[in-house]
Design an enzyme around this catalytic site. Structure first.
Site, PDB file in Angstrom:
ATOM      1  N   GLY A   1       0.906  -1.220  -0.212  1.00  0.00           N
ATOM      2  CA  GLY A   1      -0.019  -0.139  -0.003  1.00  0.00           C
ATOM      3  C   GLY A   1       0.835   1.424  -0.083  1.00  0.00           C
TER       4      GLY A   1
ATOM      5  N   SER B   1       4.225   0.654  -7.241  1.00  0.00           N
ATOM      6  CA  SER B   1       4.085   0.629  -8.958  1.00  0.00           C
ATOM      7  C   SER B   1       3.914   1.827  -9.545  1.00  0.00           C
ATOM      8  CB  SER B   1       2.809  -0.344  -9.516  1.00  0.00           C
ATOM      9  OG  SER B   1       1.817   0.010  -8.848  1.00  0.00           O
TER      10      SER B   1
ATOM     11  N   ASP C   1      -2.942   7.042  -6.501  1.00  0.00           N
ATOM     12  CA  ASP C   1      -1.567   6.550  -6.289  1.00  0.00           C
ATOM     13  C   ASP C   1      -0.840   7.618  -7.366  1.00  0.00           C
ATOM     14  OD1 ASP C   1      -2.495   4.956  -4.668  1.00  0.00           O
ATOM     15  OD2 ASP C   1      -1.263   3.126  -5.298  1.00  0.00           O
TER      16      ASP C   1
HETATM   17  O1  PMV Z   1      -1.987   0.442  -4.212  1.00  0.00           O
HETATM   18  P1  PMV Z   1      -2.475   0.529  -2.921  1.00  0.00           P
HETATM   19  O2  PMV Z   1      -2.681  -0.796  -2.004  1.00  0.00           O
HETATM   20  O3  PMV Z   1      -2.302   1.578  -1.979  1.00  0.00           O
HETATM   21  O4  PMV Z   1      -4.223   0.671  -3.138  1.00  0.00           O
HETATM   22  C1  PMV Z   1      -4.897   1.386  -3.877  1.00  0.00           C
HETATM   23  C2  PMV Z   1      -5.991   1.779  -3.189  1.00  0.00           C
HETATM   24  C3  PMV Z   1      -7.476   1.420  -3.966  1.00  0.00           C
HETATM   25  O5  PMV Z   1      -8.376   2.489  -3.701  1.00  0.00           O
HETATM   26  C4  PMV Z   1      -7.407   0.198  -3.125  1.00  0.00           C
HETATM   27  C5  PMV Z   1      -7.235   1.155  -5.309  1.00  0.00           C
HETATM   28  C6  PMV Z   1      -7.484   2.452  -6.048  1.00  0.00           C
HETATM   29  O6  PMV Z   1      -6.995   2.263  -7.291  1.00  0.00           O
HETATM   30  O7  PMV Z   1      -7.560   3.680  -5.736  1.00  0.00           O
END
Ligand code: PMV
Length: 321
Positions: free
Chosen positions: A115, A119, A162
């Site tokens: 999290g 990537s 992200d």
């Molecule tokens: O990549 P992570 O594990 O931080 O999760 C992304 C957050 C989610 O809301 C679950 C998916 C998204 O695309 O926003």
């Protein structure tokens, strides 16, 4: 790992090798991130809040070479390598690369599947390093846009949160692929503690989708409440009310549990943080493993950190300002 001790994240240069031929290279760095509020709900067009984590980062170095190759300083499975190569193809296409006469060295201190945005960070660093190498100007908006395309390869149906927080390296309030920067009235501390368990964002997002499709009314209500929390938390953070924001954070965790993405290990770390006096705590990211965050004032942070350090695989303190 050699992070070259860069203070300036991006640079490109021409060097002379021992025979006097010039060669060029470019390096770029991109931070990691953590989601304060709203993960999963953002996939359903609700708002979310995320902040950059600068101690976690990816570093990509592009150097002149006869043919394209890449190395990573972390292990990747063959399916991850395939996805990475597909993301490279997107980047090459969007940067209009004609001849791939370069190699890429990828370094990262971000644990994947926890999290922290590994990537998206890698994509942003690769786009910046390659643009630097090719001497192509790309605006932050264009970098963000290409990184979003890469995120689709990595995660299937990403919200865009992200890549946005990582591209701009600022706290963001994100909603329906648009966003605004968040000005925090008061700085605070986050303790980030890792369960040591990895999970796949793609799988967790599809778990929530299955639950949602099986009972849209029930899961829709949970997602709505998470969305409301993000709206309220934005105001609280803008007004410096960290304590109330903490209470909402803990409620956000409960709601993520109801969506089916928390685990015994995540719940235990959240409880530990609360017992140690944190204002609030929650899982951060897609869940199923990965990290929890605990929000603290300066006076609380060391005690909460000590408690979490003893019960997690890894924990660290980061200042959010
Ligand atoms: O990549 P992570 O594990 O931080 O999760 C992304 C957050 C989610 O809301 C679950 C998916 C998204 O695309 O926003």
């Amino acid at each position: 790992m050699n992070f070259l001790g860069l203070t300036n994240p991006d640079y490109s240069n021409t060097y002379l090798n021992r025979r006097g031929f010039s060669f060029s290279m470019a390096t770029a760095r991109a931070c990691g991130k953590i989601i304060l509020f709203g993960e999963h709900a953002v996939v359903y067009a609700k708002p979310g809040i995320a902040v950059p984590v600068k101690r976690s980062y990816s570093l990509v170095t592009v150097s002149a070479a006869d043919a394209f190759s890449y190395t990573t300083d972390f292990e990747i499975s063959s399916s991850e390598a395939k996805r990475l190569e597909s993301a490279f193809d997107i980047i090459f296409d969007r940067l209009d690369v004609k001849e791939k006469k370069f190699s890429m060295e990828i370094e990262s201190n971000i644990n994947p599947g926890t999290g922290m945005g590994s990537s998206a960070s890698l994509a942003v660093a690769a786009i910046r390093a390659l643009s630097g190498f090719l001497k192509i100007e790309k605006t932050e908006e264009q970098v963000n846009d290409i990184a979003f395309e890469c995120e689709k390869i990595f995660h299937g149906n990403p919200s865009g949160l992200d890549n946005t927080v990582i591209t701009y390296e600022k706290p963001v309030f994100f909603r329906k692929s648009s966003f605004e920067f968040l000005t925090l009235k008061k700085q605070f501390y986050l303790i980030i503690a890792n369960t040591g368990l990895k999970s796949s964002t793609k799988e967790m997002v599809s778990t929530v989708r299955k639950n949602y499709d099986s009972d849209t009314v029930r899961y829709g209500k949970i997602i709505d409440e998470i969305g409301d929390i993000s709206f309220k938390a934005k105001e609280l953070l803008e007004n410096g009310d960290i304590k109330t924001a903490g209470r909402l954070m803990t409620r956000n965790h409960e709601l993520l549990g109801m969506l089916g993405v928390s685990t015994i290990e995540l719940d235990a770390l959240v409880q530990k943080a609360l017992r140690a006096g944190a204002y609030g705590a929650k899982l951060a990211g897609s869940g199923g493993g990965g990290n929890i965050i605990a929000i603290c004032e300066r006076s609380q942070k060391d005690y909460v950190f000590e408690k979490l350090k003893g019960s997690s695989k890894e924990a660290f303190i980061t200042l959010v300002s």
